[in-house]
Design an enzyme around this catalytic site. Structure first.
Site, short mmCIF file in Angstrom:
data_model
loop_
_atom_site.label_atom_id
_atom_site.label_comp_id
_atom_site.label_asym_id
_atom_site.label_seq_id
_atom_site.Cartn_x
_atom_site.Cartn_y
_atom_site.Cartn_z
N LYS A 122 58.93 -45.27 22.39
CA LYS A 122 57.79 -44.91 22.84
C LYS A 122 56.74 -45.61 23.54
O LYS A 122 56.78 -46.73 23.50
CB LYS A 122 57.11 -44.12 21.55
N GLY A 123 55.90 -44.81 24.37
CA GLY A 123 54.54 -45.69 24.79
C GLY A 123 54.58 -45.75 26.22
O GLY A 123 54.15 -46.24 26.97
N LYS A 168 66.41 -37.71 27.09
CA LYS A 168 65.91 -38.74 25.95
C LYS A 168 67.17 -39.39 24.89
O LYS A 168 66.77 -40.38 24.15
CB LYS A 168 64.59 -38.13 25.11
N THR A 174 55.84 -33.83 27.30
CA THR A 174 56.15 -32.80 26.64
C THR A 174 55.24 -32.31 25.28
O THR A 174 55.13 -30.95 25.18
CB THR A 174 57.42 -33.50 25.60
N GLY A 191 56.25 -36.79 21.65
CA GLY A 191 57.43 -37.03 22.21
C GLY A 191 58.03 -38.42 22.20
O GLY A 191 57.42 -39.38 21.35
N THR A 241 51.21 -37.36 22.81
CA THR A 241 50.82 -37.59 23.95
C THR A 241 52.03 -37.51 25.05
O THR A 241 53.08 -38.02 24.79
CB THR A 241 50.05 -39.09 24.34
N GLY A 242 51.73 -36.95 26.12
CA GLY A 242 52.88 -36.93 27.23
C GLY A 242 53.14 -35.54 27.87
O GLY A 242 52.46 -34.75 27.38
N GLY A 295 53.93 -43.50 28.05
CA GLY A 295 52.22 -42.96 28.50
C GLY A 295 51.45 -43.88 28.06
O GLY A 295 50.17 -43.58 28.33
N GLU A 311 49.75 -43.75 18.74
CA GLU A 311 50.59 -42.86 18.17
C GLU A 311 51.50 -43.45 16.90
O GLU A 311 51.76 -42.60 16.03
CB GLU A 311 51.95 -42.71 19.26
C1 5RP Z 1 53.19 -41.64 25.28
C2 5RP Z 1 54.48 -41.50 24.80
C3 5RP Z 1 55.14 -40.31 25.12
O1 5RP Z 1 55.44 -39.59 23.92
C4 5RP Z 1 56.68 -40.76 25.60
O2 5RP Z 1 56.15 -41.41 26.87
C5 5RP Z 1 57.38 -39.47 26.10
O3 5RP Z 1 56.44 -38.80 27.29
P1 5RP Z 1 57.04 -37.67 27.93
O4 5RP Z 1 57.11 -36.35 27.31
O5 5RP Z 1 56.20 -37.57 29.09
O6 5RP Z 1 58.42 -37.90 28.58
O7 5RP Z 1 54.87 -42.24 23.93
O8 5RP Z 1 52.70 -43.10 24.90
#
Ligand code: 5RP
Length: 231
Positions: A102-103, A129, A37, A90, A34-35, A105, A111
């Site tokens: 993570k999290g 990151k 990326t 991601g 999710t997210g 999003g 996840e």
């Molecule tokens: C969602 C996540 C995403 O993988 C994490 O926030 C990275 O997101 P992005 O690729 O938008 O930076 O853990 O719960």
């Protein structure tokens, strides 16, 4: 100038999404992250499926599920699988020991379930990151709505600086119907100490600490894609 930097960042996310899709082979059960990326990964998987790739996927959020469904990617409910072959997702922050937060999003719980079921885990990201020590990105913690104020107080008393996540001025609700408290700390943090504290806090359902849970990371840089194996 700002637009150019944003475009470069987006491009880094896109190239890692495309690269990661190369690890997906016919017959696999795939965990889709999710997210912003992971979105590029799902997009690429959709193209591959259209071109004949035969896979089944488990989504880590309702948003990813929706994207995958629109792209015609065959989906399975997580309860239909005993394991996954690969999960690609991601991260918000990761250190050189592959400890990640993570999290951001809000999908951390699903996840983590998907990653824990997967034979192989790949994380994809742009190079912003990568950090020397995690802790600056607020650590998301999924908490039960029932008694959440008590849980929040307990987290405060532990010195973890929790802030309830909001969306449109309302408490943010996860796909699982729970709340999120973001723990505002600063790097470097003692990840094991925090884990122990959170494991022992009633009302905390899951955390965004993903400690050494991946096999490899794929990073988008100014010089293209770099892959680091976790040996
Ligand atoms: C969602 C996540 C995403 O993988 C994490 O926030 C990275 O997101 P992005 O690729 O938008 O930076 O853990 O719960």
């Amino acid at each position: 100038m700002i637009t150019m930097v944003k475009d470069m960042q987006e491009n880094k996310k896109k190239i890692v999404g495309i690269k990661a899709a190369e690890y997906i082979k016919d017959g696999m059960i795939v965990g889709l992250g999710t997210g912003s990326t992971a979105k590029y990964l799902v997009e690429r998987v959709g193209e591959l499926v259209k071109d004949g790739l035969k896979i089944q996927a488990v989504a880590t959020s309702k948003a990813t599920e929706e994207q995958a469904r629109e792209l015609g990617i065959p989906l399975l409910d997580v309860n239909e699988v005993e394991y996954l072959d690969i999960a690609i997702d991601g991260v918000d922050e990761i250190d050189k020991d592959f400890n990640a937060t993570k999290g951001g999003g809000g999908a951390l719980f699903r996840e983590k379930i998907v990653a824990s079921l997967s034979k192989e885990v790949i994380w994809i990201m742009d190079d912003s990151k990568l950090v020397d020590a995690i802790g600056d990105f607020p650590l998301p913690v999924e908490i039960l709505p029932y008694g959440y104020k008590v849980t929040l107080k307990r987290l405060k008393d532990l010195g973890l600086n929790p802030v309830m996540r909001l969306k449109n001025n309302e408490l943010y609700v996860t796909d699982n119907g729970n709340y999120i408290a973001d723990l505002h700390m600063s790097a470097p943090v003692d990840v094991k100490d925090i884990k122990e504290k959170l494991d022992n806090t009633v009302g905390v359902l899951e955390t965004g600490q993903f400690l050494n849970m991946c096999n490899r990371i794929i990073v988008g840089t100014d010089d293209g894609v770099k892959i680091f194996e976790n040996k």
